[in-house]
Write a protein that holds these residues in place. Structure first.
Motif, PDB file in Angstrom:
ATOM      1  N   ILE A 155       0.860  -1.194   0.000  1.00 49.10           N
ATOM      2  CA  ILE A 155       0.000   0.000   0.000  1.00 49.10           C
ATOM      3  C   ILE A 155       0.891   1.236   0.000  1.00 49.10           C
ATOM      4  O   ILE A 155       1.780   1.390   0.838  1.00 49.10           O
ATOM      5  CB  ILE A 155      -0.916   0.002   1.238  1.00 49.10           C
ATOM      6  CG1 ILE A 155      -1.734  -1.294   1.296  1.00 49.10           C
ATOM      7  CG2 ILE A 155      -1.822   1.220   1.226  1.00 49.10           C
ATOM      8  CD1 ILE A 155      -2.483  -1.473   2.613  1.00 49.10           C
ATOM      9  N   TYR A 164       1.107   5.743  -0.945  1.00 55.42           N
ATOM     10  CA  TYR A 164       0.329   6.972  -0.767  1.00 55.42           C
ATOM     11  C   TYR A 164       1.067   8.124  -1.438  1.00 55.42           C
ATOM     12  O   TYR A 164       2.283   8.118  -1.587  1.00 55.42           O
ATOM     13  CB  TYR A 164       0.130   7.279   0.726  1.00 55.42           C
ATOM     14  CG  TYR A 164       1.370   7.029   1.552  1.00 55.42           C
ATOM     15  CD1 TYR A 164       2.327   8.019   1.744  1.00 55.42           C
ATOM     16  CD2 TYR A 164       1.610   5.776   2.103  1.00 55.42           C
ATOM     17  CE1 TYR A 164       3.471   7.777   2.475  1.00 55.42           C
ATOM     18  CE2 TYR A 164       2.754   5.521   2.831  1.00 55.42           C
ATOM     19  CZ  TYR A 164       3.685   6.529   3.018  1.00 55.42           C
ATOM     20  OH  TYR A 164       4.826   6.286   3.723  1.00 55.42           O
ATOM     21  N   CYS A 176      -3.059   5.210  -2.272  1.00 52.52           N
ATOM     22  CA  CYS A 176      -3.987   6.122  -1.587  1.00 52.52           C
ATOM     23  C   CYS A 176      -3.532   7.561  -1.744  1.00 52.52           C
ATOM     24  O   CYS A 176      -2.369   7.835  -2.071  1.00 52.52           O
ATOM     25  CB  CYS A 176      -4.070   5.767  -0.104  1.00 52.52           C
ATOM     26  SG  CYS A 176      -4.597   4.065   0.222  1.00 52.52           S
ATOM     27  N   SER A 177      -4.441   8.480  -1.482  1.00 54.14           N
ATOM     28  CA  SER A 177      -4.113   9.905  -1.585  1.00 54.14           C
ATOM     29  C   SER A 177      -3.398  10.407  -0.333  1.00 54.14           C
ATOM     30  O   SER A 177      -2.601  11.338  -0.416  1.00 54.14           O
ATOM     31  CB  SER A 177      -5.389  10.732  -1.813  1.00 54.14           C
ATOM     32  OG  SER A 177      -5.992  10.388  -3.036  1.00 54.14           O
ATOM     33  N   GLU A 186      -5.237   7.240   4.913  1.00 56.56           N
ATOM     34  CA  GLU A 186      -5.998   6.267   4.130  1.00 56.56           C
ATOM     35  C   GLU A 186      -5.202   4.974   3.972  1.00 56.56           C
ATOM     36  O   GLU A 186      -5.766   3.870   4.025  1.00 56.56           O
ATOM     37  CB  GLU A 186      -6.335   6.845   2.754  1.00 56.56           C
ATOM     38  CG  GLU A 186      -7.276   8.031   2.794  1.00 56.56           C
ATOM     39  CD  GLU A 186      -7.465   8.647   1.414  1.00 56.56           C
ATOM     40  OE1 GLU A 186      -6.761   8.223   0.475  1.00 56.56           O
ATOM     41  OE2 GLU A 186      -8.312   9.552   1.283  1.00 56.56           O
ATOM     42  N   ALA A 187      -3.889   5.103   3.771  1.00 57.90           N
ATOM     43  CA  ALA A 187      -3.048   3.921   3.626  1.00 57.90           C
ATOM     44  C   ALA A 187      -3.035   3.087   4.904  1.00 57.90           C
ATOM     45  O   ALA A 187      -3.082   1.852   4.858  1.00 57.90           O
ATOM     46  CB  ALA A 187      -1.625   4.346   3.253  1.00 57.90           C
ATOM     47  N   ALA A 204      -6.295   1.253   5.184  1.00 56.48           N
ATOM     48  CA  ALA A 204      -6.314   0.110   4.270  1.00 56.48           C
ATOM     49  C   ALA A 204      -5.559  -1.071   4.881  1.00 56.48           C
ATOM     50  O   ALA A 204      -5.995  -2.221   4.782  1.00 56.48           O
ATOM     51  CB  ALA A 204      -5.703   0.504   2.929  1.00 56.48           C
TER      52      ALA A 204
END
Length: 319
Positions: A194, A196, A226-227, A231-232, A235
């Motif tokens: 993941i 970002y 991710c932005s 968010e990462a 996740a």
């Protein structure tokens, strides 16, 4: 000729200051409550009067020219000083209000779980946290303290180092159990990594972390992009893969066993976290109390008996 006649109209300077600070005509328009076309018109009029461009218009963004940077720095400082003066003479500044700026990730994962201690000890102080990932105006009359990751060099800001950081891969316990052994960094390439987006050149992602661990980064890796860092992390908490954990941001999640560390590999972050206060004015009493509190809190980071960071490392096995 009077000084005022040499200056652009105040309305134009206001528009320019917002556009240069936000690096966007559209964002400046939203902040000022006018149209993007009005912002563009004001900037164009200033450039025509000056006889040179203030912004370079690139694809979907604008960038200050060298002369634009000079004017931007002066406008930012001038507006900051004016705002401070107005607050002082009209007594609109709340003497017991404390306004702190921090990134979304630092605010959510480190500051918010701890700020209650400061509020408990100083109930007379109203604390307001402004979360923003963009670089804030340190000399803004609104901000009493700014917490940022970097090299400690901020113009018009007095920076005090809080702590450095250590970066290592983490994932949810369920993902670790289902994924099988992840013994060394090269094993990570077969997993969902993941990532970002970030505009900070000092922020470390997989493209920097893997080579630092002697792993060649493939042209394309598996995983979710991710932005934002928050968010990462979410996740990863939901079992969607492995993310790079910054120790001071994920330590509480490690302690709660919501995230676990995989592999023993880690690297030190290029910069450190700093608390920055304006140099143009003395900190008010509430700000001084906060600066004392956060510097003391930064020294109380959990360490194990050997003196190394207290993180949880697991060895996964086939389920």
């Amino acid at each position: 000729m009077s000084v005022r006649k040499k200056l652009p109209p105040l309305a134009s300077l206001t528009v320019f200051e917002a556009a240069s600070r936000l690096s966007s005509f559209t964002k400046a328009a939203d902040e000022l409550g006018i149209t993007q076309a009005a912002v563009s018109h004001q900037i164009h009029q200033m450039e025509r009067d000056f006889g040179f461009p203030l912004f370079a218009r690139l694809h979907r963004r604008v960038v200050l020219t060298e002369k634009g940077k000079v004017l931007s720095a002066a406008a930012t400082e001038a507006f900051g000083l004016l705002t401070t003066a107005v607050n002082d003479i009209t007594k609109e500044a709340f003497r017991d209000e404390l306004v702190i700026s921090a990134t979304v990730a630092f605010s959510y994962f480190w500051l918010m779980p701890r700020i209650f201690e400061f509020s408990r000890d100083h109930p007379e102080i109203e604390v307001r946290i402004v979360t923003q990932d963009s670089i804030p105006n340190v000399i803004s009359a609104e901000l009493d303290a700014v917490i940022r990751f970097g090299n400690g060099m901020w113009s018009n800001g007095r920076a005090e180092r809080l702590f450095g950081d250590e970066i290592f891969p983490v994932c949810s316990p369920d993902y670790a159990k289902a994924s099988g052994p992840i013994d060394c960094p090269v094993d990570l390439l077969s997993h969902s990594l993941i990532s970002y987006d970030t505009a900070d050149p000092m922020w470390t992602g997989w493209d920097e972390w893997l080579p630092a661990c002697s792993v060649v980064v493939p042209k394309k890796t598996l995983g979710l992009r991710c932005s934002f860092y928050t968010e990462a992390i979410y996740a990863a908490l939901n079992g969607q893969g492995i993310v790079l954990g910054w120790r001071h941001l994920v330590q509480d999640l490690l302690n709660q066993n919501r995230l676990v560390r995989v592999t023993n590999a880690s690297i030190d972050a290029a910069g450190a976290y700093y608390v920055v206060s304006p140099t143009k004015r003395q900190p008010k009493p509430a700000a001084r109390l906060f600066l004392d509190w956060i510097t003391s809190s930064s020294l109380a980071c959990p360490m194990d008996a050997a003196g190394s960071p207290a993180v949880q490392t697991i060895q996964t096995s086939q389920s």
